[in-house]
Motif scaffolding. Structure first.
Motif, PDB file in Angstrom:
ATOM      1  N   ARG A  36      -7.555   8.606  -2.199  1.00  8.92           N
ATOM      2  CA  ARG A  36      -7.644   7.598  -1.562  1.00  8.92           C
ATOM      3  C   ARG A  36      -8.948   6.933  -1.583  1.00  8.92           C
ATOM      4  O   ARG A  36      -9.837   7.535  -1.508  1.00  8.92           O
ATOM      5  CB  ARG A  36      -7.502   8.022  -0.138  1.00  8.92           C
ATOM      6  CG  ARG A  36      -7.761   6.974   1.124  1.00  8.92           C
ATOM      7  CD  ARG A  36      -7.481   7.515   2.611  1.00  8.92           C
ATOM      8  NE  ARG A  36      -7.795   6.760   3.534  1.00  8.92           N
ATOM      9  CZ  ARG A  36      -7.297   5.375   3.711  1.00  8.92           C
ATOM     10  NH1 ARG A  36      -6.244   5.184   3.050  1.00  8.92           N
ATOM     11  NH2 ARG A  36      -7.759   4.881   4.738  1.00  8.92           N
ATOM     12  N   VAL A  38     -11.486   3.757  -0.672  1.00 10.99           N
ATOM     13  CA  VAL A  38     -11.665   2.579   0.355  1.00 10.99           C
ATOM     14  C   VAL A  38     -12.914   1.830   0.017  1.00 10.99           C
ATOM     15  O   VAL A  38     -13.952   2.602  -0.348  1.00 10.99           O
ATOM     16  CB  VAL A  38     -11.823   3.477   1.911  1.00 10.99           C
ATOM     17  CG1 VAL A  38     -12.201   2.173   2.810  1.00 10.99           C
ATOM     18  CG2 VAL A  38     -10.427   3.758   2.295  1.00 10.99           C
ATOM     19  N   GLU A  40     -15.151  -2.089   0.506  1.00  9.38           N
ATOM     20  CA  GLU A  40     -15.255  -3.459   0.987  1.00  9.38           C
ATOM     21  C   GLU A  40     -14.732  -4.571  -0.227  1.00  9.38           C
ATOM     22  O   GLU A  40     -14.340  -5.540   0.191  1.00  9.38           O
ATOM     23  CB  GLU A  40     -16.561  -3.733   1.551  1.00  9.38           C
ATOM     24  CG  GLU A  40     -16.890  -5.094   2.117  1.00  9.38           C
ATOM     25  CD  GLU A  40     -16.101  -5.341   3.094  1.00  9.38           C
ATOM     26  OE1 GLU A  40     -15.710  -6.303   3.426  1.00  9.38           O
ATOM     27  OE2 GLU A  40     -15.884  -4.411   4.290  1.00  9.38           O
ATOM     28  N   ARG A  43     -11.470  -6.070  -0.259  1.00 10.97           N
ATOM     29  CA  ARG A  43     -11.121  -7.216   0.831  1.00 10.97           C
ATOM     30  C   ARG A  43     -10.688  -8.434   0.171  1.00 10.97           C
ATOM     31  O   ARG A  43     -11.505  -9.078  -0.701  1.00 10.97           O
ATOM     32  CB  ARG A  43     -12.253  -7.415   1.753  1.00 10.97           C
ATOM     33  CG  ARG A  43     -11.638  -8.193   2.977  1.00 10.97           C
ATOM     34  CD  ARG A  43     -12.705  -8.320   4.239  1.00 10.97           C
ATOM     35  NE  ARG A  43     -13.406  -6.900   4.671  1.00 10.97           N
ATOM     36  CZ  ARG A  43     -12.649  -6.332   5.696  1.00 10.97           C
ATOM     37  NH1 ARG A  43     -11.512  -6.550   6.084  1.00 10.97           N
ATOM     38  NH2 ARG A  43     -13.165  -4.791   6.015  1.00 10.97           N
ATOM     39  N   ARG A  47      -2.990  -5.533  -3.312  1.00 12.53           N
ATOM     40  CA  ARG A  47      -3.045  -4.310  -3.493  1.00 12.53           C
ATOM     41  C   ARG A  47      -2.692  -3.957  -5.178  1.00 12.53           C
ATOM     42  O   ARG A  47      -3.454  -2.979  -5.634  1.00 12.53           O
ATOM     43  CB  ARG A  47      -1.886  -3.454  -2.823  1.00 12.53           C
ATOM     44  CG  ARG A  47      -1.956  -2.194  -2.784  1.00 12.53           C
ATOM     45  CD  ARG A  47      -1.666  -1.427  -1.557  1.00 12.53           C
ATOM     46  NE  ARG A  47      -2.210  -2.127  -0.289  1.00 12.53           N
ATOM     47  CZ  ARG A  47      -2.515  -1.521   0.377  1.00 12.53           C
ATOM     48  NH1 ARG A  47      -2.754  -0.379   0.759  1.00 12.53           N
ATOM     49  NH2 ARG A  47      -2.934  -2.205   1.617  1.00 12.53           N
ATOM     50  N   ALA A  74      -7.437   0.795   0.280  1.00  9.33           N
ATOM     51  CA  ALA A  74      -7.668   0.119   1.610  1.00  9.33           C
ATOM     52  C   ALA A  74      -9.079  -0.419   1.723  1.00  9.33           C
ATOM     53  O   ALA A  74     -10.034  -0.165   0.636  1.00  9.33           O
ATOM     54  CB  ALA A  74      -7.426   1.219   2.803  1.00  9.33           C
ATOM     55  N   VAL A  75      -9.160  -1.374   2.533  1.00  7.00           N
ATOM     56  CA  VAL A  75     -10.598  -1.959   3.011  1.00  7.00           C
ATOM     57  C   VAL A  75     -11.035  -1.046   4.193  1.00  7.00           C
ATOM     58  O   VAL A  75     -10.148  -0.503   5.070  1.00  7.00           O
ATOM     59  CB  VAL A  75     -10.531  -3.283   3.194  1.00  7.00           C
ATOM     60  CG1 VAL A  75     -10.252  -4.123   2.048  1.00  7.00           C
ATOM     61  CG2 VAL A  75      -9.389  -3.869   4.241  1.00  7.00           C
ATOM     62  N   PRO A  76     -12.223  -1.194   4.519  1.00  5.33           N
ATOM     63  CA  PRO A  76     -12.811  -0.246   5.688  1.00  5.33           C
ATOM     64  C   PRO A  76     -12.437  -1.137   6.916  1.00  5.33           C
ATOM     65  O   PRO A  76     -12.159  -2.256   7.154  1.00  5.33           O
ATOM     66  CB  PRO A  76     -14.343  -0.596   5.433  1.00  5.33           C
ATOM     67  CG  PRO A  76     -14.616  -0.906   4.114  1.00  5.33           C
ATOM     68  CD  PRO A  76     -13.282  -1.400   3.485  1.00  5.33           C
ATOM     69  N   GLU A  77     -12.292  -0.327   7.871  1.00  7.07           N
ATOM     70  CA  GLU A  77     -11.682  -0.895   9.190  1.00  7.07           C
ATOM     71  C   GLU A  77     -12.982  -1.657  10.220  1.00  7.07           C
ATOM     72  O   GLU A  77     -13.988  -1.061   9.905  1.00  7.07           O
ATOM     73  CB  GLU A  77     -10.889   0.012   9.988  1.00  7.07           C
ATOM     74  CG  GLU A  77      -9.650   0.657   9.504  1.00  7.07           C
ATOM     75  CD  GLU A  77      -8.900   1.790  10.204  1.00  7.07           C
ATOM     76  OE1 GLU A  77      -9.193   1.877  11.363  1.00  7.07           O
ATOM     77  OE2 GLU A  77      -7.877   2.164   9.574  1.00  7.07           O
TER      78      GLU A  77
END
Length: 77
Positions: A36, A38, A40, A43, A47, A74-77
């Motif tokens: 996984r 993650v 920035e 952004r 994908r 993923a990008v940070p929430e």
């Protein structure tokens, strides 16, 4: 020869410096991992391109030294 989870994490962090990386050995054999990643910097990046960046960071080890990698980006929430 299997690849250590720490080595996978180090390569990804080197190639994507802002990445938070979590590696899980799926089979306990050092050959089948889940990652996984993650970052920035992902952004606004599709994908497929995110995954390509991770594979580039691994420097061609996929399919050779690293047999299988289940990848989630993923990008940070």
């Amino acid at each position: 020869m299997p690849m250590a989870a720490e080595d996978i994490e180090a390569l990804i962090r080197q190639g994507i410096p802002d990445a938070e990386v979590e590696i899980t050995d799926l089979a306990g054999d050092g050959d089948h991992y889940a990652a996984r990643v993650v970052a920035e910097s992902f952004r606004g990046v599709p994908r497929v391109k995110q995954h390509q960046r991770v594979y580039e960071a691994l420097g061609g080890r996929m399919g050779g030294v690293l047999h299988a990698l289940q990848l989630t980006t993923a990008v940070p929430e």
